[in-house]
Design an enzyme around this catalytic site. Structure first.
Site, mmCIF file in Angstrom:
data_model
loop_
_atom_site.group_PDB
_atom_site.id
_atom_site.type_symbol
_atom_site.label_atom_id
_atom_site.label_comp_id
_atom_site.label_asym_id
_atom_site.label_seq_id
_atom_site.Cartn_x
_atom_site.Cartn_y
_atom_site.Cartn_z
ATOM 1 N N ARG A 187 0.858 -1.186 0.000
ATOM 2 C CA ARG A 187 0.000 0.000 0.000
ATOM 3 C C ARG A 187 0.895 1.237 0.000
ATOM 4 O O ARG A 187 1.874 1.312 0.745
ATOM 5 C CB ARG A 187 -0.911 -0.010 1.221
ATOM 6 C CG ARG A 187 -2.026 0.989 1.115
ATOM 7 C CD ARG A 187 -2.923 0.932 2.328
ATOM 8 N NE ARG A 187 -3.713 -0.281 2.386
ATOM 9 C CZ ARG A 187 -4.059 -0.875 3.532
ATOM 10 N NH1 ARG A 187 -3.689 -0.367 4.685
ATOM 11 N NH2 ARG A 187 -4.792 -1.962 3.519
ATOM 12 N N ARG B 145 -2.014 6.552 9.523
ATOM 13 C CA ARG B 145 -1.958 6.136 8.121
ATOM 14 C C ARG B 145 -2.049 7.365 7.203
ATOM 15 O O ARG B 145 -2.156 8.503 7.662
ATOM 16 C CB ARG B 145 -3.131 5.203 7.834
ATOM 17 C CG ARG B 145 -3.243 4.008 8.776
ATOM 18 C CD ARG B 145 -2.443 2.851 8.251
ATOM 19 N NE ARG B 145 -2.555 1.660 9.069
ATOM 20 C CZ ARG B 145 -3.402 0.651 8.856
ATOM 21 N NH1 ARG B 145 -4.276 0.726 7.885
ATOM 22 N NH2 ARG B 145 -3.379 -0.419 9.603
ATOM 23 N N LYS C 117 -4.293 0.821 14.468
ATOM 24 C CA LYS C 117 -4.148 1.810 13.397
ATOM 25 C C LYS C 117 -4.840 3.117 13.761
ATOM 26 O O LYS C 117 -5.728 3.145 14.628
ATOM 27 C CB LYS C 117 -4.723 1.253 12.101
ATOM 28 C CG LYS C 117 -6.188 0.858 12.168
ATOM 29 C CD LYS C 117 -6.580 0.175 10.868
ATOM 30 C CE LYS C 117 -7.898 -0.560 11.000
ATOM 31 N NZ LYS C 117 -8.189 -1.406 9.862
ATOM 32 N N LYS D 142 -6.483 6.736 11.856
ATOM 33 C CA LYS D 142 -6.808 7.297 10.541
ATOM 34 C C LYS D 142 -7.371 8.701 10.656
ATOM 35 O O LYS D 142 -8.186 8.962 11.551
ATOM 36 C CB LYS D 142 -7.851 6.414 9.841
ATOM 37 C CG LYS D 142 -7.390 4.992 9.601
ATOM 38 C CD LYS D 142 -8.512 4.175 8.987
ATOM 39 C CE LYS D 142 -8.056 2.764 8.658
ATOM 40 N NZ LYS D 142 -9.134 1.956 8.104
ATOM 41 N N CYS E 38 -14.869 -4.108 -0.967
ATOM 42 C CA CYS E 38 -13.466 -4.321 -0.608
ATOM 43 C C CYS E 38 -12.872 -5.380 -1.543
ATOM 44 O O CYS E 38 -13.574 -5.998 -2.324
ATOM 45 C CB CYS E 38 -13.356 -4.763 0.840
ATOM 46 S SG CYS E 38 -13.841 -6.478 1.064
ATOM 47 N N CYS F 196 -7.139 -11.111 -0.229
ATOM 48 C CA CYS F 196 -7.175 -10.799 1.195
ATOM 49 C C CYS F 196 -7.131 -12.088 2.019
ATOM 50 O O CYS F 196 -7.936 -12.992 1.830
ATOM 51 C CB CYS F 196 -8.434 -10.011 1.531
ATOM 52 S SG CYS F 196 -8.553 -9.744 3.309
ATOM 53 N N CYS G 116 -15.578 -9.570 4.938
ATOM 54 C CA CYS G 116 -15.494 -9.937 6.356
ATOM 55 C C CYS G 116 -15.880 -8.705 7.161
ATOM 56 O O CYS G 116 -16.051 -7.631 6.598
ATOM 57 C CB CYS G 116 -14.078 -10.417 6.712
ATOM 58 S SG CYS G 116 -12.941 -9.108 7.161
ATOM 59 N N CYS H 236 -13.466 -2.769 5.629
ATOM 60 C CA CYS H 236 -12.575 -1.962 4.791
ATOM 61 C C CYS H 236 -13.279 -0.934 3.901
ATOM 62 O O CYS H 236 -12.652 0.041 3.522
ATOM 63 C CB CYS H 236 -11.675 -2.855 3.948
ATOM 64 S SG CYS H 236 -10.422 -3.667 4.937
HETATM 65 S S1 SF4 Z 1 -13.166 -6.073 4.666
HETATM 66 FE FE1 SF4 Z 1 -12.289 -8.004 5.277
HETATM 67 S S2 SF4 Z 1 -12.322 -9.211 3.432
HETATM 68 FE FE2 SF4 Z 1 -12.565 -7.112 2.790
HETATM 69 S S3 SF4 Z 1 -10.480 -6.470 2.335
HETATM 70 FE FE3 SF4 Z 1 -10.977 -5.835 4.416
HETATM 71 S S4 SF4 Z 1 -10.139 -7.477 5.656
HETATM 72 FE FE4 SF4 Z 1 -10.306 -8.292 3.568
#
Ligand code: SF4
Ligand SMILES: Cc1cc2nc3c(=O)[nH]c(=O)nc-3n(C[C@H](O)[C@H](O)[C@H](O)COP(=O)(O)O)c2cc1C
Length: 1498
Positions: free
Chosen positions: A993, A1062, A1132, A1134, A1355, A1361, A1400, A1404
């Site tokens: 990143r 970040r 983290k 932000k 995401c 991931c 998940c 993100c």
């Molecule tokens: S939300 Fe979860 S699955 Fe999606 S990129 Fe972030 S860590 Fe990975």
């Protein structure tokens, strides 16, 4: 003649066409070196490629690829390679190419590979098919052109649905066939389970670990339906169209696919067909190419014909073999059953189909009851034509109806080109089975060194030679070869050949010969074919020695007599010689007679004896238990450079023993473990598979037994720790040492548990919790003196379970109450095993689960289901439970650790070791906090890790440390399971990143990222929700170069991940240049101010070849972190800057949100400061929750940097460092109370926040299209779906943006927005035509997307991931497509609805703020959230947990409809749902879990 368009005329064409449509890659095996390419399947494949026909399963609009591979270029290995790139691979081949590929086929059977096999022309050899019977493939035969097309389709559908391999075979008809229309693509497309495709073929498929199917086993006849709490067991007929392909047996799956075919194409197919009179007294089962001739002749029989009451049975599904279905087609009236098998060389006395039939007639699979069945007579089928068939039929029936029918009559001529019109009688001898097999496998290359009469190499009767004699013959052969080598050398030196190709081949052959390479015969064959075209004398002379060119396969064959005294028998000499000789030792002692012959002077010890030498390949085989394994052993022994010892079982008392006796004896010996089947290679193979391969059910127990019995072998066992040490001197290189260590480990593992009070701990775990618990338990058990071993459940041979004394199973719960991946096969075996006797076993089970993972009442059954099921099943199998089932629940105060200690204490007590020793408990495992502090300011051992070539990963601690450097270890999730099946580590690579605070890049920087993605990454990059670049797929070797390249573009990756501040996100603000510039400068200043010093970054990544530090932007080289200290932040941190009325950065979702305030003249004065926003939660952990930032008040712009610093410092000192789940500022603020927190910040600042200035947001979306700013410069906001910059065939966004980056000049820049889109900024008027042209050319100016799509984000999730449990960006576009047409009908096409999807709950893309969100819960299953605010000010709430696509659509569609009909003017979807009471508003993060819709809860 070519068929009309839309028609096919040959079976090969039909199969090839279907293979193309259903594959990403088709490998077309060329059967002949000189063959014209356009024969057989190739013709149709070429046509498809030429016309660029689109496939049905090929991904992302790519066309299927077709590769031609020559038969002698290891084509099936090419297929294995291809599987790492494509999920759906098929192969077209002729049957003659199969046998040599058995070892590869064994692997391919575990993947959804379809092999279309055209039997050789003339008189096809069906043993080429039967020899594949134990590989695990489903073997389907088709009998006509139409069937070839239908069953080709069925084969692919089956492979896709089951994830396992299918071989579809057919023979060629004598004449031409009437062309048939091709099946409609639209029609057959319906047969595909799209889910199985979209969600990644091989990754999802259950991998069959045990590659050998029990040859004589009868398949389970009752389909396993998907379990459901609501469904009652259905005793009625099973609806095969609803079979759950993951759990069904392959046979049920096959039947079910046939059923689907019947519905779709209207033709019904069955495993077996019966043709003829229902009152027949005789039936003939025909496995060969002339079945149809038999059927026709019988149908034309007159009354007087002896065969008028004969029926014919044909086999369509050869494997899995269903005894029940076979019996069902045989009329009750049948008293005699003939089995006709078409094989050129029958290697065993009884053909495989005959054995299938005999076992099938014993319903309960008990061979001893075979007496009450019709008389079964086997025949070998040769060539028959219309004229000879009637005569042959008479002979067959006469024999079968006689008092004492002759077994194994040969019927018909041997080969079509040499047809003997008379049918012949012949009876093969039992004991030649193995030598015939050797001949079948090696053909002319076979050299039996101790055969006195080479023309009659019968074993053992005709062999009187001893092993030394054989070795002598081998040495003589070596001398001959040496002479040949010098001749060749001379031919090269003296340039005797003018043909350069021959010279090259000679050289190549010499090199391969020197290295003992297994490729020698391949090159030898090519050399021979070239020499044959050369007329020179030397060519003729060399051709006299053609056998030597091919590289002989040298075998010494002996009997079990050699086994008694290994030291003097000569076998020892062969092994010790290290020569490339193969020894085959045939043991014929029947199992039941073993006691009378002092069997425990173990003859088979020869295997272990050889293993102890660790320079030999060793295999133990039994042709009547597994033919395929025997062939595989022969091929491997031949390929192994060095001695090989193959011990082979063939029990018989006398030549006249019946099939049943030999079968019974073999079965008993193998099943009891008396004769284990295994293969041992002292080196691990290329794919890293373990070098000890257990091919039968029982070795471990057997091994233990004989280790105890045999004194000298017990010593071998004791020597295991220094296994093979006596020859270590001959291997010097590190690599060899490494390989030998692995060999030793594999062996030690096998012997594990031989000493000390035993405890076997098995685990199944996806995420690692159950695994680490199991491993910790092992350490503790050892500490108490137990001989504890720990294994993944799937790595344990189930059949050995009964031999365990103490068994502990720790399993977590995956999917919906499913076993984790590495426990599924074990469970399947335990669940279905009828004959496991676990009476001697003491056991206990501990489960890890989450009682709220599936919160609906009816889903309660899923809680810790695997542990409960196993606990129950083991008891049923007779095991004794010594400790009650322990259930760890993620919902308990300390998660599963709450219940665990009590269970463990009970275990020690039950094992009688609770009082033992002052056990030194292990130190607690290291946490992220430890990693940080111990990393020496984030150096860790990254440099060492980068240089470690033995793995593509970094160590756990370095992985944590590396995040601060902006790199994140990931692996290709799509192929994780596949690689595991190959015994390989995951395909590790890194995400990088970039830190690019403010989100503004120059065109040159854009081009640099584009180029790095191409040359070092996976050819794509992502615009993130925090306005920066993310690169994926960078392998470890390229990591440093990639980071250097990023720095060379004046960007860096410092603190892009990790527990520090970040990237600072800033509004893109395309219409106000001056304000944007100023806000952006604040973003950069804040970022620089809070940037960790991270001296290590420069040391690790930017050192040049002389190892001197390269300094970037004048950073001081000091090991001191004034703002952070050695432990950095708890989590983290932000920061984001928004400019009302736009909130596209989601200012409430960050730890610090700065809302810009301007005065009446539009000049920036300062910022309202919000703090404590955060999105990451843990599913069903109600102590975690998302939170919108709280307002602290207003500060002037001069003070804003300081404010950010102070907030960060308070978080540094007060954040929760014990549990990362609660580490973010959001929890710190709630723990302190907002007022106290604000006071604390003000204390550090030395002044108070001013009253919040009024502001108002309109939306948090981007506004697409062109705007002009106050300076007359132009800005184009471009829709980038989910931020993915990637070329696809229809949409080349990456190339388009590269072209634009190359075209634009001056002040032009790329701004990345918080919604993953791109603003082309500061485009001067004169550049507009060029930019507009490029936008149009690459379709980047298309704004005709629905409001929903334009407001969506997802995401990354799969495949990169590491923690994704469901799809994200690959799936949201598909899901939206399924809603769009509906929205259009409702007139909602242009209405914006904020929709977000994540794989998940880590959040993100800030899903908790969306009006509609789908948050991954399991694969294909999401939690559906509703009611977020349109401007990003209000959290949403759970509406339905665990919905799949269908359910989500079912819920959303009516809600959209209501919105369309009932909404107030301008009312947004989220607000509407709250107003009409569909969902309650979430006004405070802590209330996120309250008031969720009633239906979701118990
Ligand atoms: S939300 Fe979860 S699955 Fe999606 S990129 Fe972030 S860590 Fe990975
Ligand atoms: C995708 C997924 C599905 C799950 N399904 C269940 C379930 O059906 N029943 C249950 O009790 N726990 C379920 N859990 C909870 C896990 O069993 C629990 O988190 C466990 O600690 C994971 O252990 P592991 O790291 O060894 O895989 C599920 C977890 C995940 C991630």
């Amino acid at each position: 003649m070519a068929p009309p368009i839309g028609f096919v005329s040959t079976r090969e064409d039909a199969a090839a066409r279907i293979a193309y449509l259903f594959s990403e890659t088709v490998l077309s095996v060329q059967p002949n070196l000189k063959a014209a390419p356009a024969i057989g399947f190739q013709h149709a494949l070429d046509r498809m490629v030429y016309h660029k026909v689109r496939g049905i399963v090929a991904r992302r609009e790519t066309l299927p690829s077709v590769y031609n591979v020559r038969y002698n270029a290891d084509p099936f290995l090419a297929a294995i390679d291809e599987l790492s790139r494509s999920s759906f691979v098929s192969i077209t081949a002729t049957s003659s190419t199969l046998q040599a590929a058995v070892t590869h086929l064994a692997k391919l059977a575990k993947f959804p590979v379809v092999i279309h096999v055209s039997m050789s022309r003339g008189l096809p050899d069906f043993s080429e098919i039967t020899s594949l019977r134990q590989l695990g493939f489903t073997l389907i035969q088709s009998f006509s052109l139409r069937e070839a097309q239908d069953l080709a389709i069925a084969s692919h559908v089956l492979a896709i649905r089951t994830g396992k391999g299918v071989i579809h075979f057919f023979h060629q008809p004598d004449g031409e066939e009437i062309p048939i229309p091709v099946e409609e693509v639209n029609q057959i497309e319906k047969l595909i389970d799209r889910n199985a495709l979209v969600y990644g073929g091989t990754e999802r498929c259950a991998v069959a670990r045990n590659i050998y199917w029990n040859d004589i086993a009868v398949v389970a006849e009752k389909p396993t339906m998907k379990e459901s709490a609501d469904e009652k067991t259905n005793d009625g007929p099973v609806d095969l169209t609803k079979v759950d392909y993951r759990t069904a047996s392959l046979f049920q799956a096959t039947e079910s696919v046939f059923e689907l075919m019947s519905v779709t194409v209207g033709r019904t197919y069955k495993a077996f067909d019966y043709h003829g009179a229902r009152n027949a007294d005789t039936a003939l089962l025909i496995f060969g190419s002339c079945a149809q001739n038999f059927i026709t002749s019988i149908s034309l029989a007159g009354w007087g014909d002896i065969y008028s009451k004969v029926g014919v049975i044909t086999v369509r599904v050869y494997r899995p073999w269903s005894a029940k279905k076979l019996l069902a087609v045989i009329p009750r009236s049948v008293q005699r059953l003939g089995v006709l098998e078409q094989a050129h060389h029958q290697t065993t006395k009884w053909g495989p189909i005959l054995l299938d039939v005999i076992s099938s007639l014993n319903n309960d699979n008990d061979l001893s009851k075979a007496a009450a069945i019709p008389v079964v007579v086997g025949y070998q089928l040769g060539h028959l034509d219309n004229k000879t068939i009637r005569q042959a039929l008479r002979g067959i029936v006469q024999n079968i109806q006689s008092e004492t029918p002759i077994q194994n009559l040969v019927v018909g001529g041997r080969a079509s080109h040499d047809v003997d019109r008379e049918y012949q009688l012949e009876q093969p001898e039992l004991e030649t089975a193995y030598s015939k097999m050797l001949y079948t496998v090696f053909g002319d290359r076979l050299s039996i060194l101790n055969a006195i009469d080479r023309d009659d190499a019968g074993i053992p009767r005709t062999i009187t030679g001893n092993p030394e004699y054989g070795l002598g013959a081998y040495l003589a052969r070596e001398d001959e070869k040496k002479m040949l080598v010098s001749k060749l050398q001379k031919a090269i030196d003296e340039k005797l050949f003018t043909n350069q190709e021959i010279n090259d081949l000679l050289l190549q052959w010499l090199l391969l010969n020197r290295d003992g390479s297994s490729k020698l015969s391949e090159v030898g064959a090519e050399l021979i074919s070239k020499l044959e075209t050369d007329s020179s004398e030397i060519a003729k002379e060399l051709l006299n020695e053609r056998v030597l060119f091919l590289g002989t396969s040298s075998w010494i064959i002996g009997s079990d007599a050699w086994s008694y005294d290994l030291g003097t028998s000569g076998v020892h000499n062969i092994i010790a010689s290290g020569k490339n000789v193969n020894v085959l030792i045939i043991d014929s002692q029947p199992y039941t007679a073993r006691a009378t012959k002092n069997a425990f002077r173990r003859k088979k010890d020869i295997g272990l004896y050889a293993m102890n030498y660790s320079n030999s390949y060793v295999a133990s085989i039994a042709v009547y238990s597994s033919y395929t394994q025997a062939i595989q052993a022969f091929i491997e022994a031949d390929k192994f450079t060095g001695p090989s010892v193959v011990i082979a079982y063939l029990p018989y008392n006398e030549e006249t023993d019946s099939a049943l006796t030999v079968l019974q004896e073999t079965k008993k010996a193998v099943d009891s473990g008396y004769w284990p089947l295994y293969r041992w290679d002292p080196r691990p193979d290329e794919s890293g598979l373990p070098n000890f391969q257990l091919d039968s059910q029982a070795l471990k127990r057997e091994l233990k037994d004989f280790l105890e019995r045999e004194n000298h072998l017990s010593q071998v066992a004791r020597r295991v720790p220094v296994f093979g040490g006596n020859i270590s001197g001959s291997y010097s290189s590190e690599l060899r040492k490494q390989q030998r260590k692995m060999a030793k480990d594999a062996y030690s593992n096998l012997l594990g548990g031989l000493t000390g009070p035993p405890l076997t701990i098995l685990f199944a775990s996806d995420g690692g919790s159950a695994e680490s618990l199991a491993k910790r338990l092992q350490r503790r058990a050892k500490g108490r003196g137990l001989g504890a071993v720990v294994l993944a459940m799937d790595d344990f041979p189930v059949e050995d379970l009964g031999a365990e004394e103490n068994l502990v199973i720790i399993t977590s719960t995956a999917g919906q109450g499913e076993f984790p991946q590495n426990g599924r096969n074990f469970w399947e075996a335990v669940k279905s095993s009828m004959d496991l006797n676990l009476t001697p076993v003491n056991y206990t089970v501990f489960g890890l689960g989450d009682s709220h993972y599936w919160p609906r009442k009816q889903d309660k059954v899923y809680y810790n289901k695997p542990a409960k099921d196993l606990n129950h099943r083991l008891e049923i199998l007779g095991a004794k439970r010594i400790v009650e089932l322990g259930l760890g629940d993620a919902q308990d105060p300390d998660g599963y650790q709450t219940a665990y200690p009590t269970w463990e204490a009970q275990l020690w007590k039950a094992l009688g070791v609770d009082g033992i020793g002052a056990l030194v408990d292990e130190p607690p495992s290291l946490t992220n906090e430890d990693f940080k502090v111990q990393s020496n300011y984030l150096r860790g051992t990254i440099v060492k890790g980068l240089n470690d070539e033995s793995t593509g990963a970094l160590s756990t601690s370095d992985f944590q440390v590396a995040k601060f450097h902006g790199v994140y270890l990931q692996d290709d999730r799509d192929i994780r399971e596949q690689r595991k099946a190959h015994g390989l580590e995951p395909a590790y690579y890194f995400m990088i990143r970039v830190r690019m605070s403010g989100g503004v890049a120059t065109p040159a920087q854009w081009l640099a990222i584009d180029e790095i993605a191409d040359s070092m990454g996976n050819h794509t990059f992502k615009v993130t929700t925090r306005g920066t670049y993310q690169l994926h797929g960078v392998i470890k070797k390229k990591l440093k170069t990639a980071i250097k390249a990023i720095n060379a573009a004046l960007l860096d990756t410092i603190a892009a991940c990790g527990d520090a501040n970040r990237n600072v996100l800033c509004t893109g603000l395309p219409y106000n240049s001056a304000l944007h510039k100023e806000l952006n400068s604040y973003a950069r200043v804040i970022s620089d101010h809070l940037l960790p010093t991270l001296t290590a970054y420069h040391e690790i990544w930017l050192t040049d070849d002389n190892d001197e530090k390269k300094l970037v932007a004048g950073n001081a080289v000091v090991d001191f972190e004034p703002l952070y200290g050695p432990a950095y932040l708890p989590r983290k941190f932000k920061i984001a800057i928004a400019m009302p009325p736009f909130n596209e950065v989601d200012v409430f979702a960050h730890d610090v949100g700065l809302i810009a305030i301007v005065d009446d003249e539009g000049k920036l004065t300062g910022f309202n400061v919000v703090a404590g926003g955060g999105m990451g939660i843990t599913h069903n952990n109600k102590k975690t929750y998302p939170r919108t930032g709280s307002m602290l008040g207003y500060v002037t712009k001069e003070d804003v940097v300081l404010v950010c610093e102070k907030i960060m410092l308070i978080q540094r000192d007060n954040g929760n460092r014990k549990d990362r789940k609660y580490g973010r500022l959001q929890y710190t603020i709630d723990a302190m109370g907002l007022d106290d927190f604000r006071l604390k910040v003000e204390e550090l600042l030395g002044f108070r926040f001013e009253e919040t200035r009024s502001f108002s947001f309109e939306s948090n979306i981007d506004h697409f299209g062109w705007v002009k700013d106050e300076r007359g410069l132009n800005h184009f906001t471009l829709f980038v779906e989910n931020g993915r910059i990637m070329d696809t065939p229809g949409f080349r966004i990456k190339t388009g943006l590269r072209e634009i980056a190359l075209a634009i000049k001056g002040e032009a820049e790329f701004r990345l927005t918080g919604n993953q889109h791109v603003i082309l900024s500061n485009i001067a008027e004169e550049e507009m035509p060029a930019v507009k042209r490029l936008l149009a050319e690459y379709k980047l100016d298309n704004r005709q997307f629905s409001g929903l799509r334009l407001s969506s984000s997802a995401c990354v999730a799969f495949p990169t991931c590491a923690v994704a449990i469901a799809e994200g960006e690959r799936y949201l576009p598909i899901f939206i497509s399924k809603l769009e047409a509906y929205l259009e009908d409702l007139g909602l096409r242009h209405d914006s609805v904020i929709m977000r999807m994540t794989g998940c709950p880590n959040g993100c893309v800030r899903p908790w703020l969306a009006e509609v969100a789908m948050v991954g819960k399991a694969y294909g299953v999401y939690n559906l959230m509703l009611g977020g605010g349109y401007v990003g000010q209000r959290l949403n709430k759970l509406y339905r947990s665990s919905v799949n696509e269908e359910q989500a659509l079912e819920i959303l569609k009516p809600l959209f409809k209501r919105w369309a009909l009932e909404r107030a003017e301008g009312e947004h979807f989220g607000d509407f749902l709250i107003r009409v009471g569909v969902i309650k508003p979430t006004l405070d993060g802590k209330k996120f879990h309250d008031d969720v819709a009633v239906e979701n809860e118990e």
